[in-house]
Design an enzyme around this catalytic site. Structure first.
Site, PDB file in Angstrom:
ATOM      1  N   TYR A  73      -1.518  30.100 105.222  1.00 16.39           N
ATOM      2  CA  TYR A  73      -0.434  30.810 104.539  1.00 16.39           C
ATOM      3  C   TYR A  73       0.920  30.407 105.112  1.00 16.39           C
ATOM      4  O   TYR A  73       1.878  30.183 104.371  1.00 16.39           O
ATOM      5  CB  TYR A  73      -0.634  32.318 104.669  1.00 16.39           C
ATOM      6  CG  TYR A  73       0.286  33.127 103.772  1.00 16.39           C
ATOM      7  CD1 TYR A  73      -0.160  33.566 102.524  1.00 16.39           C
ATOM      8  CD2 TYR A  73       1.591  33.430 104.155  1.00 16.39           C
ATOM      9  CE1 TYR A  73       0.674  34.295 101.692  1.00 16.39           C
ATOM     10  CE2 TYR A  73       2.431  34.156 103.325  1.00 16.39           C
ATOM     11  CZ  TYR A  73       1.980  34.592 102.093  1.00 16.39           C
ATOM     12  OH  TYR A  73       2.801  35.305 101.271  1.00 16.39           O
ATOM     13  N   PHE A 125      19.700  19.233  81.554  1.00 19.44           N
ATOM     14  CA  PHE A 125      18.369  19.251  80.946  1.00 19.44           C
ATOM     15  C   PHE A 125      18.142  20.657  80.361  1.00 19.44           C
ATOM     16  O   PHE A 125      18.764  21.615  80.816  1.00 19.44           O
ATOM     17  CB  PHE A 125      17.318  18.917  82.014  1.00 19.44           C
ATOM     18  CG  PHE A 125      15.922  18.913  81.483  1.00 19.44           C
ATOM     19  CD1 PHE A 125      15.516  17.958  80.562  1.00 19.44           C
ATOM     20  CD2 PHE A 125      15.001  19.866  81.886  1.00 19.44           C
ATOM     21  CE1 PHE A 125      14.223  17.968  80.066  1.00 19.44           C
ATOM     22  CE2 PHE A 125      13.703  19.874  81.388  1.00 19.44           C
ATOM     23  CZ  PHE A 125      13.311  18.930  80.485  1.00 19.44           C
ATOM     24  N   ASP A 126      17.273  20.803  79.352  1.00 18.87           N
ATOM     25  CA  ASP A 126      17.092  22.101  78.650  1.00 18.87           C
ATOM     26  C   ASP A 126      16.867  23.277  79.598  1.00 18.87           C
ATOM     27  O   ASP A 126      17.444  24.347  79.420  1.00 18.87           O
ATOM     28  CB  ASP A 126      15.905  22.147  77.683  1.00 18.87           C
ATOM     29  CG  ASP A 126      15.459  20.821  77.121  1.00 18.87           C
ATOM     30  OD1 ASP A 126      16.070  19.791  77.454  1.00 18.87           O
ATOM     31  OD2 ASP A 126      14.490  20.825  76.369  1.00 18.87           O
ATOM     32  N   ASP A 216      20.487  16.896  90.128  1.00 17.82           N
ATOM     33  CA  ASP A 216      19.173  17.165  89.539  1.00 17.82           C
ATOM     34  C   ASP A 216      18.405  15.860  89.690  1.00 17.82           C
ATOM     35  O   ASP A 216      18.665  14.889  88.973  1.00 17.82           O
ATOM     36  CB  ASP A 216      19.324  17.588  88.077  1.00 17.82           C
ATOM     37  CG  ASP A 216      17.965  17.823  87.406  1.00 17.82           C
ATOM     38  OD1 ASP A 216      16.942  17.390  87.967  1.00 17.82           O
ATOM     39  OD2 ASP A 216      17.935  18.429  86.326  1.00 17.82           O
ATOM     40  N   ALA A 218      15.200  14.786  89.389  1.00 17.86           N
ATOM     41  CA  ALA A 218      13.852  14.568  88.832  1.00 17.86           C
ATOM     42  C   ALA A 218      13.467  13.085  88.810  1.00 17.86           C
ATOM     43  O   ALA A 218      12.353  12.726  89.162  1.00 17.86           O
ATOM     44  CB  ALA A 218      13.764  15.161  87.425  1.00 17.86           C
ATOM     45  N   LYS A 259       7.894  14.373  87.998  1.00 14.52           N
ATOM     46  CA  LYS A 259       8.386  13.100  87.471  1.00 14.52           C
ATOM     47  C   LYS A 259       8.211  12.035  88.567  1.00 14.52           C
ATOM     48  O   LYS A 259       7.124  11.544  88.750  1.00 14.52           O
ATOM     49  CB  LYS A 259       9.853  13.224  87.055  1.00 14.52           C
ATOM     50  CG  LYS A 259      10.229  14.550  86.359  1.00 14.52           C
ATOM     51  CD  LYS A 259       9.614  14.756  85.013  1.00 14.52           C
ATOM     52  CE  LYS A 259       9.875  16.096  84.336  1.00 14.52           C
ATOM     53  NZ  LYS A 259      11.096  16.804  84.523  1.00 14.52           N
ATOM     54  N   HIS A 450      10.313  24.317  67.643  1.00 13.40           N
ATOM     55  CA  HIS A 450       9.577  23.054  67.498  1.00 13.40           C
ATOM     56  C   HIS A 450       8.182  23.101  68.108  1.00 13.40           C
ATOM     57  O   HIS A 450       7.313  22.343  67.718  1.00 13.40           O
ATOM     58  CB  HIS A 450      10.382  21.892  68.084  1.00 13.40           C
ATOM     59  CG  HIS A 450      10.623  22.003  69.546  1.00 13.40           C
ATOM     60  ND1 HIS A 450      11.519  22.900  70.080  1.00 13.40           N
ATOM     61  CD2 HIS A 450      10.071  21.360  70.593  1.00 13.40           C
ATOM     62  CE1 HIS A 450      11.515  22.780  71.389  1.00 13.40           C
ATOM     63  NE2 HIS A 450      10.646  21.859  71.733  1.00 13.40           N
TER      64      HIS A 450
HETATM   65  C1  LIG Z   1      11.604  18.099  83.877  1.00 15.10           C
HETATM   66  C2  LIG Z   1      12.991  18.321  84.286  1.00 15.10           C
HETATM   67  C3  LIG Z   1      13.424  19.553  84.786  1.00 15.10           C
HETATM   68  C4  LIG Z   1      12.527  20.782  84.830  1.00 15.10           C
HETATM   69  O1  LIG Z   1      11.403  20.585  85.593  1.00 15.10           O
HETATM   70  P1  LIG Z   1       9.978  21.250  85.311  1.00 15.10           P
HETATM   71  O2  LIG Z   1       9.145  20.732  86.440  1.00 15.10           O
HETATM   72  O3  LIG Z   1       9.514  20.800  83.963  1.00 15.10           O
HETATM   73  O4  LIG Z   1      10.169  22.724  85.375  1.00 15.10           O
HETATM   74  C5  LIG Z   1      14.739  19.659  85.193  1.00 15.10           C
HETATM   75  N1  LIG Z   1      15.589  18.619  85.101  1.00 15.10           N
HETATM   76  C6  LIG Z   1      15.214  17.424  84.615  1.00 15.10           C
HETATM   77  C7  LIG Z   1      16.201  16.298  84.536  1.00 15.10           C
HETATM   78  C8  LIG Z   1      13.909  17.226  84.183  1.00 15.10           C
HETATM   79  O5  LIG Z   1      13.548  16.053  83.665  1.00 15.10           O
END
Ligand SMILES: *Cc1c(COP(=O)(O)O)cnc(C)c1O
Length: 459
Positions: A73, A125-126, A216, A218, A259, A450
């Protein structure tokens, strides 16, 4: 002389069988799914290009790590392995584990945006946009205008428009802006890269106005590979050196490890400042779990620690970006239009140009995604008017700037022969493009339609 595309820097030890349905079976499956690719069962798909998120193949070393993962833990061995691996790559002193990218956003963004009105990014990103808005602020995009022209070449289409950033900050009031965010690569602009020069310039503008600067991250490894290819001063640097240059002076970062860290689940937050990190730890404990596991199993943490390092290997990145370039070159040969130059994780086919007879309200990018499934069992998705949805005030269908059918390529999953299937399918579709019909919606939920909307072909 024939140009050599760099092939896979690995061999295959374990395989996952795929089913290949007949055309007639695919017609039945997509009709039963109401012409929405999200309603298809994965077992009925031959090549799944819905997303590159969490869909990569782990290495034998990552699987070996799964067996030695420490499930304690607190203070597990895997936690220390992850700290070491992440600090090595990002050169930030404080690293917090969380279970995915949006969890990192949920923990960090409300701290940065407390009492603030705006976040400004090259492009949000969304999920980042959603968490900015959930924190009570507004998300403003400020990407260079070259990003909007799909046909023209530009080395760094993902960059921040720094001139506009300066004027935006003045207009909105620096005291109202909680954070400036740089998404690398710029996912929403088609996986387009951002240069070190632009990252530093943006960072300096934010800091000059006393605003925090966040990355960000990713796809920061794919971004670093593009920098090595395209930014003169870094052509002899290692990927790690380039990443250190990108993260120099950055206040914090979030990362979806699904990613570029080549794991199926995981996320990270990095902080330079101890006080910010303390606040991050407190929120992580409430939302994710104790700080040394952050919503992850020990085995997954171990795979992540190893995947981070594999994701910055230059031979791997050459193969990875090489796959995009290979597919793009085949599309060039066949004069199939897409967002140029191809980005790091996907090919965005320009359905508006391929199917010019289908108007935006009949969803050309969705029509192309369905044709790809019918033609060869390929699952892609619409990044266009179908995704955009209706105007919340008038209820009328909005017209998107782009009608893209996105072919996202999972990491280390498909071979070059699979890429040929994709290119050949598109070529066949192009030959009969004029006969392809649009779609109309027969049922839709009010938000994020969608994923679940039902459609039918329009005669
Ligand atoms: C995928 C992604 C996120 C969100 O990550 P999740 O692991 O899907 O929650 C944030 N920013 C970017 C640029 C991404 O491609």
């Amino acid at each position: 002389m024939k140009q050599i595309y760099y092939p896979e820097p690995f061999r295959i030890k374990s395989v996952e069988p795929l089913k290949i349905l007949s055309r007639k079976e695919r017609e039945e499956k997509i009709a039963a799914a109401n012409y929405n690719v999200f309603s298809l069962a994965a077992r009925d798909v031959y090549i799944d290009l819905l997303t590159d998120s969490g869909t990569g193949a782990m290495s034998s070393d990552q699987w070996a790590g799964v067996m030695v993962g420490d499930e304690s833990y607190a203070g597990a061995e895997s936690y220390y392995a992850l700290q070491k691996s992440a600090q090595d790559i990002f050169s930030l002193p404080y690293i917090q584990l969380v279970h995915q990218g949006r969890a990192a956003e949920k923990v960090l963004l409300p701290i940065l945006l407390e009492g603030k009105k705006y976040a400004i990014a090259n492009m949000h990103f969304d999920t980042t946009r959603a968490h900015v808005e959930l924190a009570g602020a507004r998300a403003i995009d400020c990407v260079v205008k070259e990003a909007l022209d799909t046909a023209s070449y530009c080395d760094f289409k993902g960059n921040m428009d720094c001139e506009r950033l300066e004027s935006l900050i003045k207009e909105l009031g620096a005291e109202n802006v909680g954070v400036v965010i740089m998404t690398i690569t710029n996912n929403s602009a088609g996986g387009q890269p951002v240069s070190v020069e632009n990252i530093r310039q943006t960072r300096d503008i934010a800091h000059k106005h006393g605003i925090k600067f966040m990355i960000d991250a990713a796809r920061c490894a794919e971004n670093a590979y593009f920098i090595k290819q395209r930014e003169e001063s870094y052509k002899n640097s290692s990927i790690k050196e380039i990443l250190h240059a990108c993260f120099e002076g950055v206040d914090c970062f979030t990362m979806s490890a699904k990613k570029d860290a080549i794991v199926n689940m995981g996320g990270l937050i990095g902080c330079r400042d101890k006080a910010l990190f303390e606040a991050v730890k407190q929120r992580t404990i409430s939302f994710e779990g104790f700080v040394t596991y952050g919503g992850m199993s020990g085995r997954d943490i171990e795979a992540l620690a190893r995947g981070l390092q594999e994701g910055i290997d230059e031979n791997y990145l050459r193969y990875r970006i090489g796959q995009m370039e290979y597919l793009a070159a085949r599309l060039d040969e066949a004069e199939i239009p897409y967002q140029r130059p191809v980005g790091g994780h996907a090919v965005f086919v320009d359905a508006k140009k391929l199917l010019p007879h289908i108007p935006y309200y009949r969803f050309p990018a969705q029509a192309l995604a369905i044709e790809l499934y019918l033609e060869a069992g390929i699952r892609a998705c619409d990044i266009g008017s179908f995704l955009l949805g209706n105007d919340p005030d008038t209820g009328k269908q909005l017209e998107s700037d782009f009608e893209f059918t996105r072919l996202a390529i999972p990491r280390r999953v498909y071979t070059q022969s699979h890429l040929d299937v994709i290119a050949d399918a598109l070529i066949n579709i192009k030959e009969r493009a004029g006969a392809i019909k649009g779609y109309e919606i027969v049922e839709e939920p009010p938000i994020l339609r969608h994923f679940t909307a039902k459609l039918r072909p329009v005669e």
